[in-house]
Design a protein around this motif. Structure first.
Motif, PDB file in Angstrom:
ATOM      1  N   SER A   1       2.368   4.132  -1.614  1.00  0.00           N
ATOM      2  CA  SER A   1       2.096   5.752  -2.548  1.00  0.00           C
ATOM      3  C   SER A   1       3.830   6.620  -2.910  1.00  0.00           C
ATOM      4  O   SER A   1       3.972   6.504  -2.259  1.00  0.00           O
ATOM      5  CB  SER A   1       0.724   5.925  -2.513  1.00  0.00           C
ATOM      6  OG  SER A   1       0.522   7.293  -1.325  1.00  0.00           O
TER       7      SER A   1
ATOM      8  N   ASN B   1       0.935  -0.515 -10.557  1.00  0.00           N
ATOM      9  CA  ASN B   1       1.158   0.063 -10.091  1.00  0.00           C
ATOM     10  C   ASN B   1       0.570   0.944 -11.418  1.00  0.00           C
ATOM     11  O   ASN B   1      -0.136   1.115 -11.503  1.00  0.00           O
ATOM     12  CB  ASN B   1       2.845   0.779  -9.685  1.00  0.00           C
ATOM     13  CG  ASN B   1       3.035   0.147  -8.144  1.00  0.00           C
ATOM     14  OD1 ASN B   1       2.791   0.986  -7.445  1.00  0.00           O
ATOM     15  ND2 ASN B   1       4.099  -0.899  -8.934  1.00  0.00           N
ATOM     16  N   LYS B   2       1.255   2.759 -10.727  1.00  0.00           N
ATOM     17  CA  LYS B   2       0.861   3.868 -11.926  1.00  0.00           C
ATOM     18  C   LYS B   2       1.995   3.956 -11.963  1.00  0.00           C
ATOM     19  O   LYS B   2       2.021   5.462 -13.385  1.00  0.00           O
ATOM     20  CB  LYS B   2       0.008   4.280 -10.723  1.00  0.00           C
ATOM     21  CG  LYS B   2      -1.382   4.086 -10.135  1.00  0.00           C
ATOM     22  CD  LYS B   2      -2.263   4.898  -9.419  1.00  0.00           C
ATOM     23  CE  LYS B   2      -3.609   4.061  -8.956  1.00  0.00           C
ATOM     24  NZ  LYS B   2      -4.952   5.619  -8.464  1.00  0.00           N
TER      25      LYS B   2
ATOM     26  N   ASN C   1       1.680  -1.873  -5.642  1.00  0.00           N
ATOM     27  CA  ASN C   1       1.366  -0.599  -4.534  1.00  0.00           C
ATOM     28  C   ASN C   1       0.635   0.649  -5.413  1.00  0.00           C
ATOM     29  O   ASN C   1       0.001   0.661  -5.938  1.00  0.00           O
ATOM     30  CB  ASN C   1       2.683  -0.364  -4.300  1.00  0.00           C
ATOM     31  CG  ASN C   1       3.476  -1.047  -2.753  1.00  0.00           C
ATOM     32  OD1 ASN C   1       2.749  -1.006  -1.944  1.00  0.00           O
ATOM     33  ND2 ASN C   1       4.716  -1.915  -3.531  1.00  0.00           N
ATOM     34  N   ASP C   2       0.831   1.654  -5.691  1.00  0.00           N
ATOM     35  CA  ASP C   2      -0.109   2.597  -6.076  1.00  0.00           C
ATOM     36  C   ASP C   2       0.701   3.577  -6.243  1.00  0.00           C
ATOM     37  O   ASP C   2       1.585   5.341  -5.806  1.00  0.00           O
ATOM     38  CB  ASP C   2      -0.613   3.413  -4.987  1.00  0.00           C
ATOM     39  CG  ASP C   2      -1.862   4.134  -5.705  1.00  0.00           C
ATOM     40  OD1 ASP C   2      -2.163   4.374  -6.761  1.00  0.00           O
ATOM     41  OD2 ASP C   2      -2.875   5.298  -5.362  1.00  0.00           O
ATOM     42  N   ILE C   3       2.868   2.915  -6.571  1.00  0.00           N
ATOM     43  CA  ILE C   3       3.934   3.514  -6.974  1.00  0.00           C
ATOM     44  C   ILE C   3       3.755   4.587  -8.367  1.00  0.00           C
ATOM     45  O   ILE C   3       3.196   3.909  -9.713  1.00  0.00           O
ATOM     46  CB  ILE C   3       4.744   3.146  -6.505  1.00  0.00           C
ATOM     47  CG1 ILE C   3       5.334   2.635  -5.690  1.00  0.00           C
ATOM     48  CG2 ILE C   3       6.085   4.125  -7.290  1.00  0.00           C
ATOM     49  CD1 ILE C   3       5.812   1.839  -5.285  1.00  0.00           C
ATOM     50  N   ARG C   4       3.280   5.878  -8.493  1.00  0.00           N
ATOM     51  CA  ARG C   4       3.746   6.686  -9.534  1.00  0.00           C
ATOM     52  C   ARG C   4       4.311   7.160  -9.951  1.00  0.00           C
ATOM     53  O   ARG C   4       5.881   7.111  -9.094  1.00  0.00           O
ATOM     54  CB  ARG C   4       2.949   8.259  -9.114  1.00  0.00           C
ATOM     55  CG  ARG C   4       1.544   7.597  -8.411  1.00  0.00           C
ATOM     56  CD  ARG C   4       1.067   8.758  -8.158  1.00  0.00           C
ATOM     57  NE  ARG C   4      -1.155   8.419  -7.510  1.00  0.00           N
ATOM     58  CZ  ARG C   4      -1.358   8.040  -8.038  1.00  0.00           C
ATOM     59  NH1 ARG C   4      -1.941   8.774  -9.360  1.00  0.00           N
ATOM     60  NH2 ARG C   4      -2.829   7.712  -7.323  1.00  0.00           N
TER      61      ARG C   4
ATOM     62  N   ASN D   1       0.550  -1.387   0.032  1.00  0.00           N
ATOM     63  CA  ASN D   1      -0.039  -0.341  -0.270  1.00  0.00           C
ATOM     64  C   ASN D   1       1.137   0.978   0.094  1.00  0.00           C
ATOM     65  O   ASN D   1       0.576   2.458   0.809  1.00  0.00           O
ATOM     66  CB  ASN D   1      -0.705  -0.286   1.018  1.00  0.00           C
ATOM     67  CG  ASN D   1      -1.989   1.044   1.285  1.00  0.00           C
ATOM     68  OD1 ASN D   1      -2.378   0.847  -0.864  1.00  0.00           O
ATOM     69  ND2 ASN D   1      -2.471   1.575   1.762  1.00  0.00           N
TER      70      ASN D   1
END
Length: 213
Positions: A79, A124-125, A100-103, A77
């Motif tokens: 970011s 991810n992103k 995860n929510d890594i950008r 989780n």
């Protein structure tokens, strides 16, 4: 009269010089990573910047020489974004950052991970293009980038990765054509699925590799 010398002074002499925190590039790199990530579940609570050796931290695996060889940070989780610091982990073999929510963009400095065997960044992103510097990862066997927002063509330099066994870029927004040389001759169509601008196998001499980009 002989001057009194505290016993603690002798212990310091036996121990030798105190280690310098600034000389531990791997610990510094991991602390830089932590500073970039939002960690709502406090997964990295054991990453203590006052400890010289990161091998005692959770989710970090080291070899017998105390070099970091594995980071297990998937499904945590997180970011935030990644920076160039991970490129300092020159002994890293396994990097797990999936789900995860890594950008942001994948750092080109990942090309410095010369011993990397498995690189899992899926779910991810991430955006931007697949770094051409991945072509320097001669030990790489597993590269999973699926379920992100990556764009641009598949770098032709990746056909030089003769050890690559698994390559998945499905569910992105890649364009151009699919390489047919080297290990790409054996990857199944599912590895490239759901990229609306990816036009199919490369037709050498007929259509440029970045056709449709």
């Amino acid at each position: 009269m002989t001057p009194f010398i505290p016993l603690s002074f002798f212990f310091l002499l036996l121990q030798g010089p105190l280690p310098s925190f600034s000389t531990n590039s791997e610990g510094n790199a991991l602390n830089a990573l932590r500073s970039r990530l939002s960690d709502p579940h406090n997964v990295l609570h054991s990453w203590d910047p006052t400890l010289v050796n990161p091998c005692t931290w959770f989710h970090v695996t080291c070899d017998s020489n105390n070099h970091v060889t594995r980071l297990d940070l998937g499904n945590s989780n997180f970011s935030g974004t990644l920076g160039p610091e991970l490129g300092e982990l020159h002994h890293l073999q396994y990097l797990e950052l999936y789900r995860n929510d890594i950008r942001g963009e994948i750092p080109k400095d990942f090309g410095n991970l010369k011993k990397i065997v498995s690189l899992d960044l899926y779910d991810n992103k991430f955006e931007g293009e697949i770094p051409k510097s991945f072509s320097k990862l001669k030990s790489l066997r597993f590269l999973r980038l699926n379920n992100n927002k990556l764009s641009g063509p598949i770098p032709r330099q990746l056909t030089r990765l003769t050890n690559l066994k698994i390559f998945d870029v499905s569910n992105n927004i890649l364009c151009g054509t699919i390489p047919v040389d080297g290990p790409f001759a054996s990857f199944p169509p599912e590895s490239f699925a759901n990229n609306s601008k990816l036009r199919g196998p490369e037709l050498k001499g007929l259509v440029s590799y970045n056709f449709g980009c």
